[in-house]
Design an enzyme around this catalytic site. Structure first.
Site, PDB file in Angstrom:
ATOM      1  N   ILE A  31      20.838  45.264  64.602  1.00 53.09           N
ATOM      2  CA  ILE A  31      22.037  46.096  64.714  1.00 53.09           C
ATOM      3  C   ILE A  31      23.065  45.517  65.682  1.00 53.09           C
ATOM      4  O   ILE A  31      24.140  46.101  65.837  1.00 53.09           O
ATOM      5  CB  ILE A  31      21.694  47.552  65.112  1.00 53.09           C
ATOM      6  CG1 ILE A  31      21.036  47.597  66.491  1.00 53.09           C
ATOM      7  CG2 ILE A  31      20.848  48.219  64.040  1.00 53.09           C
ATOM      8  CD1 ILE A  31      20.841  49.012  67.020  1.00 53.09           C
ATOM      9  N   ASN A  78      17.117  54.397  64.344  1.00 50.99           N
ATOM     10  CA  ASN A  78      15.823  54.308  65.017  1.00 50.99           C
ATOM     11  C   ASN A  78      15.626  52.974  65.729  1.00 50.99           C
ATOM     12  O   ASN A  78      14.674  52.821  66.492  1.00 50.99           O
ATOM     13  CB  ASN A  78      14.690  54.513  63.992  1.00 50.99           C
ATOM     14  CG  ASN A  78      13.332  54.611  64.637  1.00 50.99           C
ATOM     15  OD1 ASN A  78      13.153  55.337  65.615  1.00 50.99           O
ATOM     16  ND2 ASN A  78      12.366  53.872  64.115  1.00 50.99           N
ATOM     17  N   SER A  81      14.487  59.919  72.738  1.00 55.57           N
ATOM     18  CA  SER A  81      13.247  59.936  73.506  1.00 55.57           C
ATOM     19  C   SER A  81      13.254  61.150  74.418  1.00 55.57           C
ATOM     20  O   SER A  81      14.313  61.634  74.826  1.00 55.57           O
ATOM     21  CB  SER A  81      13.139  58.654  74.340  1.00 55.57           C
ATOM     22  OG  SER A  81      12.142  58.766  75.326  1.00 55.57           O
ATOM     23  N   TYR A 137      16.521  51.499  79.128  1.00 60.08           N
ATOM     24  CA  TYR A 137      16.012  52.321  78.024  1.00 60.08           C
ATOM     25  C   TYR A 137      16.303  53.803  78.270  1.00 60.08           C
ATOM     26  O   TYR A 137      16.894  54.481  77.420  1.00 60.08           O
ATOM     27  CB  TYR A 137      14.510  52.112  77.849  1.00 60.08           C
ATOM     28  CG  TYR A 137      13.923  52.925  76.720  1.00 60.08           C
ATOM     29  CD1 TYR A 137      13.993  52.459  75.411  1.00 60.08           C
ATOM     30  CD2 TYR A 137      13.329  54.167  76.950  1.00 60.08           C
ATOM     31  CE1 TYR A 137      13.476  53.210  74.360  1.00 60.08           C
ATOM     32  CE2 TYR A 137      12.812  54.919  75.906  1.00 60.08           C
ATOM     33  CZ  TYR A 137      12.883  54.436  74.615  1.00 60.08           C
ATOM     34  OH  TYR A 137      12.385  55.185  73.578  1.00 60.08           O
ATOM     35  N   LYS A 142      19.093  56.157  76.221  1.00 58.45           N
ATOM     36  CA  LYS A 142      18.702  57.333  75.446  1.00 58.45           C
ATOM     37  C   LYS A 142      19.424  58.583  75.944  1.00 58.45           C
ATOM     38  O   LYS A 142      19.772  59.465  75.152  1.00 58.45           O
ATOM     39  CB  LYS A 142      17.185  57.521  75.498  1.00 58.45           C
ATOM     40  CG  LYS A 142      16.410  56.428  74.770  1.00 58.45           C
ATOM     41  CD  LYS A 142      16.802  56.341  73.289  1.00 58.45           C
ATOM     42  CE  LYS A 142      15.973  55.341  72.514  1.00 58.45           C
ATOM     43  NZ  LYS A 142      16.326  55.281  71.079  1.00 58.45           N
TER      44      LYS A 142
END
Length: 207
Positions: A1, A27, A80, A133, A137
């Site tokens: 992506i 995803n 998440s 991360y 999210k």
């Protein structure tokens, strides 16, 4: 992506072969668990890459694909539990994220602020998490609110969901977790195929 040409080719393929898109599931994600040396150039580079893929690249996919989503289409942003805005440990950061979830410009200004703090090695001191991360999210969750607000003004009646499948046993979690991939896929499929319009409910949940 992260390959914009690839995304554009996919868009053209979908238009040519299917006349558009019914369902978009975001995803794709990567992770890099922070090391003890959080201010090293290598560690900062790793966390920046994670944030770039998980937030900026996902946002770009949405920007390219949203115009070709058909009426009553759906978007599943797979996030998440660590991305829940309530999980932001710093109250000031949590408030900034909540405020930004109403405004696209504010959200991307906030993302730029995080990136700049990360590059300067001052992210933790400023209340952010070093984890690209977790931060990506949390930003993705806020982006979902923004997208749903925008889609409520769109005649196509597109629904945008953010989904926290749980602690799933995958390569991303190094084989750790509490639920199987099949179990983790269930809420994604539910929002893709069965969930009713919950935009008003989501607005109440955010407030």
């Amino acid at each position: 992506i992260t390959d914009n040409d690839s995304i554009l080719r996919l868009k053209d393929y979908l238009i040519s072969n299917y006349g558009g898109l019914d369902l978009l599931v975001n995803n794709a994600a990567i992770d890099a668990h922070p090391t003890d040396d959080q201010k090293s150039p290598e560690e900062i580079k790793r966390q920046l890459e994670v944030f770039q893929v998980n937030f900026y690249a996902t946002s770009n996919v949405c920007d390219v694909m949203f115009p070709i989503i058909k009426p009553n289409g759906r978007v599943d942003n797979v996030s998440s539990l660590s991305g829940m805005l309530a999980c932001a440990e710093n109250k000031n950061i949590r408030k900034k994220l909540l405020d930004a979830s109403y405004n696209r410009v504010k959200l991307f200004q906030l993302a730029e602020e995080y990136v700049n703090e990360l590059k300067a090695g001052t992210a933790v001191e400023s209340g952010w998490t070093i984890s690209g991360y977790i931060q990506s999210k949390q930003m993705l969750n806020a982006l979902t609110w923004v997208q749903q607000d925008e889609m409520m003004k769109d005649a196509r009646k597109i629904m945008v969901f953010v989904i926290h499948p749980g602690y799933v046993v995958t390569d991303l979690s190094a084989g750790f977790g509490q639920i199987t991939p099949d179990m983790g896929a269930q809420p994604v499929l539910y929002c893709a195929l069965e969930a009713e319009d919950m935009s008003q409910l989501k607005r109440k949940m955010r407030s």
